[in-house]
Design a protein around this motif. Structure first.
Motif, PDB file in Angstrom:
ATOM      1  N   VAL A 102      44.457  42.756 -17.639  1.00 60.46           N
ATOM      2  CA  VAL A 102      45.345  41.590 -17.641  1.00 60.46           C
ATOM      3  C   VAL A 102      45.723  41.193 -19.073  1.00 60.46           C
ATOM      4  CG1 VAL A 102      45.562  39.150 -16.994  1.00 60.46           C
ATOM      5  CG2 VAL A 102      44.451  40.757 -15.425  1.00 60.46           C
ATOM      6  N   GLU A 110      44.658  31.673 -14.219  1.00 63.09           N
ATOM      7  CA  GLU A 110      44.219  32.856 -14.977  1.00 63.09           C
ATOM      8  C   GLU A 110      43.685  33.913 -14.007  1.00 63.09           C
ATOM      9  OE1 GLU A 110      45.123  33.070 -18.120  1.00 63.09           O
ATOM     10  OE2 GLU A 110      45.741  30.973 -18.095  1.00 63.09           O
ATOM     11  N   PHE A 111      44.398  35.006 -13.954  1.00 56.23           N
ATOM     12  CA  PHE A 111      44.128  36.063 -12.979  1.00 56.23           C
ATOM     13  C   PHE A 111      42.656  36.450 -12.885  1.00 56.23           C
ATOM     14  CE2 PHE A 111      46.081  39.568 -10.477  1.00 56.23           C
ATOM     15  CZ  PHE A 111      44.941  40.339 -10.292  1.00 56.23           C
ATOM     16  N   HIS A 125      48.694  44.195 -19.497  1.00 53.78           N
ATOM     17  CA  HIS A 125      49.819  43.374 -19.025  1.00 53.78           C
ATOM     18  C   HIS A 125      50.405  42.535 -20.168  1.00 53.78           C
ATOM     19  CE1 HIS A 125      50.956  39.544 -16.457  1.00 53.78           C
ATOM     20  NE2 HIS A 125      51.938  39.939 -17.224  1.00 53.78           N
ATOM     21  N   MET A 126      49.587  41.643 -20.716  1.00 53.57           N
ATOM     22  CA  MET A 126      50.143  40.624 -21.609  1.00 53.57           C
ATOM     23  C   MET A 126      50.629  41.184 -22.948  1.00 53.57           C
ATOM     24  SD  MET A 126      49.842  38.111 -19.535  1.00 53.57           S
ATOM     25  CE  MET A 126      50.685  37.003 -20.618  1.00 53.57           C
ATOM     26  N   LYS A 132      52.848  28.974 -14.901  1.00 53.52           N
ATOM     27  CA  LYS A 132      52.678  30.410 -14.656  1.00 53.52           C
ATOM     28  C   LYS A 132      52.147  30.664 -13.251  1.00 53.52           C
ATOM     29  CE  LYS A 132      53.239  31.820 -19.030  1.00 53.52           C
ATOM     30  NZ  LYS A 132      54.151  32.837 -19.480  1.00 53.52           N
ATOM     31  N   VAL A 133      52.192  31.930 -12.876  1.00 53.33           N
ATOM     32  CA  VAL A 133      51.497  32.395 -11.672  1.00 53.33           C
ATOM     33  C   VAL A 133      50.580  33.536 -12.097  1.00 53.33           C
ATOM     34  CG1 VAL A 133      53.337  31.763 -10.078  1.00 53.33           C
ATOM     35  CG2 VAL A 133      53.358  34.057 -11.072  1.00 53.33           C
ATOM     36  N   PRO A 134      49.513  33.811 -11.349  1.00 52.00           N
ATOM     37  CA  PRO A 134      49.094  33.171 -10.116  1.00 52.00           C
ATOM     38  C   PRO A 134      48.464  31.808 -10.372  1.00 52.00           C
ATOM     39  CG  PRO A 134      47.449  34.805 -10.787  1.00 52.00           C
ATOM     40  CD  PRO A 134      48.590  34.917 -11.751  1.00 52.00           C
ATOM     41  N   PRO A 148      60.807  29.316 -15.493  1.00 52.17           N
ATOM     42  CA  PRO A 148      61.372  28.437 -16.525  1.00 52.17           C
ATOM     43  C   PRO A 148      62.897  28.534 -16.515  1.00 52.17           C
ATOM     44  CG  PRO A 148      59.623  29.828 -17.443  1.00 52.17           C
ATOM     45  CD  PRO A 148      59.863  30.297 -16.038  1.00 52.17           C
ATOM     46  N   ARG A 207      59.855  41.531 -21.932  1.00 50.64           N
ATOM     47  CA  ARG A 207      60.282  40.285 -22.579  1.00 50.64           C
ATOM     48  C   ARG A 207      60.097  40.371 -24.091  1.00 50.64           C
ATOM     49  NH1 ARG A 207      59.875  35.978 -18.882  1.00 50.64           N
ATOM     50  NH2 ARG A 207      60.918  34.779 -20.492  1.00 50.64           N
ATOM     51  N   CYS A 224      52.730  39.334 -11.341  1.00 49.44           N
ATOM     52  CA  CYS A 224      51.322  39.728 -11.329  1.00 49.44           C
ATOM     53  C   CYS A 224      50.538  39.031 -10.213  1.00 49.44           C
ATOM     54  CB  CYS A 224      50.664  39.472 -12.679  1.00 49.44           C
ATOM     55  SG  CYS A 224      50.750  37.757 -13.237  1.00 49.44           S
ATOM     56  N   LYS A 247      59.980  37.367 -26.494  1.00 50.95           N
ATOM     57  CA  LYS A 247      58.803  36.502 -26.659  1.00 50.95           C
ATOM     58  C   LYS A 247      58.026  36.867 -27.913  1.00 50.95           C
ATOM     59  CE  LYS A 247      57.568  35.000 -22.036  1.00 50.95           C
ATOM     60  NZ  LYS A 247      56.481  34.853 -21.086  1.00 50.95           N
TER      61      LYS A 247
HETATM   62  N1  GSH Z   1      47.168  34.619 -18.448  1.00 46.99           N
HETATM   63  C1  GSH Z   1      47.853  34.416 -17.187  1.00 46.99           C
HETATM   64  C2  GSH Z   1      49.206  35.062 -17.310  1.00 46.99           C
HETATM   65  C3  GSH Z   1      50.023  34.941 -16.115  1.00 46.99           C
HETATM   66  C4  GSH Z   1      51.477  35.317 -16.371  1.00 46.99           C
HETATM   67  O1  GSH Z   1      51.924  35.594 -17.502  1.00 46.99           O
HETATM   68  N2  GSH Z   1      52.224  35.306 -15.286  1.00 46.99           N
HETATM   69  C5  GSH Z   1      53.638  35.586 -15.352  1.00 46.99           C
HETATM   70  C6  GSH Z   1      54.072  36.444 -14.170  1.00 46.99           C
HETATM   71  S1  GSH Z   1      53.520  38.089 -14.254  1.00 46.99           S
HETATM   72  C7  GSH Z   1      54.439  34.321 -15.225  1.00 46.99           C
HETATM   73  O2  GSH Z   1      54.017  33.377 -14.592  1.00 46.99           O
HETATM   74  N3  GSH Z   1      55.608  34.307 -15.823  1.00 46.99           N
HETATM   75  C8  GSH Z   1      56.501  33.222 -15.698  1.00 46.99           C
HETATM   76  C9  GSH Z   1      57.372  33.182 -16.880  1.00 46.99           C
HETATM   77  O3  GSH Z   1      56.833  33.029 -17.993  1.00 46.99           O
HETATM   78  O4  GSH Z   1      58.557  33.344 -16.671  1.00 46.99           O
HETATM   79  C10 GSH Z   1      47.006  34.978 -16.072  1.00 46.99           C
HETATM   80  O5  GSH Z   1      46.136  35.818 -16.322  1.00 46.99           O
HETATM   81  O6  GSH Z   1      47.143  34.563 -14.922  1.00 46.99           O
END
Ligand code: GSH
Length: 206
Positions: free
Chosen positions: A99, A63-64, A103-104, A49-51, A33, A112, A10, A115
């Motif tokens: 987001v 947090e995006f 997304h989540m 996490k990213v971003p 991870p 996933r 993302c 999870k």
């Molecule tokens: N709430 C965070 C969520 C970010 C998120 O879930 N990023 C995912 C990539 S799309 C991540 O870092 N995943 C790493 C992992 O858990 O493997 C946001 O808005 O930035």
């Protein structure tokens, strides 16, 4: 400023936004991870996490929706967030929905399922529910664009949240895009600065 990214994650939405803004920035690949590099990355971003954005003063922002709002406010000449209150809250409302829900709660269930449910026997149900949430979000965006170029009258940070979801749909074949979302995706993807930025993620990480 430095953006921590994972290729194709993302974070491409923030990467595209930085490319659109056009001010100098650096990028660095984060770690997933379970990899040996992950502990070091958690020293940078304890959420792992990213971003993740390192600002000019060295502080971390995550947090995006918040990173996107920060970049829009820091570059007001780009007009990526409306200055009137009603306009601003509507753009934030859409960004947050894309987001936090699409997304989540949607896409993440499809990719996933473990999870959300430890037992593999439940994964098909989890994925199917997630796909419903994801597709409902794309359909909502499709109706909202309704022949315009963007989700709102002008390009805004919400378009960059929608862009990464559309890109996942195109690249991973999850969900389907209507004509408005397809054109919206292509409008950003054919922007040479954005395209170069996102393609550089693979080069940086190889
Ligand atoms: N709430 C965070 C969520 C970010 C998120 O879930 N990023 C995912 C990539 S799309 C991540 O870092 N995943 C790493 C992992 O858990 O493997 C946001 O808005 O930035």
């Amino acid at each position: 400023m430095k953006l921590y990214f994972l290729p194709g994650a993302c974070s491409i939405g923030i990467h595209a936004l930085l490319a659109e803004i056009g001010q100098p920035f650096e990028i660095e690949k984060a770690a997933r991870p379970g990899t040996p590099e992950f502990e070091a990355y958690k020293q940078v971003n304890p959420k792992g996490k990213v971003p993740a954005l390192i600002r000019h003063d060295g502080s971390l922002l995550t947090e995006f929706p918040v990173v996107a709002l920060y970049l829009a406010r820091m570059n007001p000449e780009k007009e990526l967030i409306p200055t009137d209150m009603e306009g601003e809250i509507r753009v934030l409302e859409m960004t947050e929905y894309l987001v936090s829900t699409v997304h989540m709660q949607g896409y993440t269930r499809v990719r996933r399922p473990e999870k959300f449910a430890p037992s593999e026997s439940d994964h098909a149900t989890v994925k199917s529910f997630g796909l419903g949430v994801f597709q409902a979000g794309l359909d909502r965006a499709e109706r909202q664009i309704n022949g315009k170029d963007w989700l709102f009258e002008k390009m805004s940070i919400a378009d960059f949240a929608l862009f990464y979801l559309e890109h996942w749909c195109v690249v991973n074949g999850i969900g389907s895009l209507g004509d408005n979302c397809r054109s919206h995706h292509d409008r950003l993807w054919t922007n040479i600065e954005i395209r170069r930025a996102i393609e550089s993620e693979t080069i940086t990480s190889s």
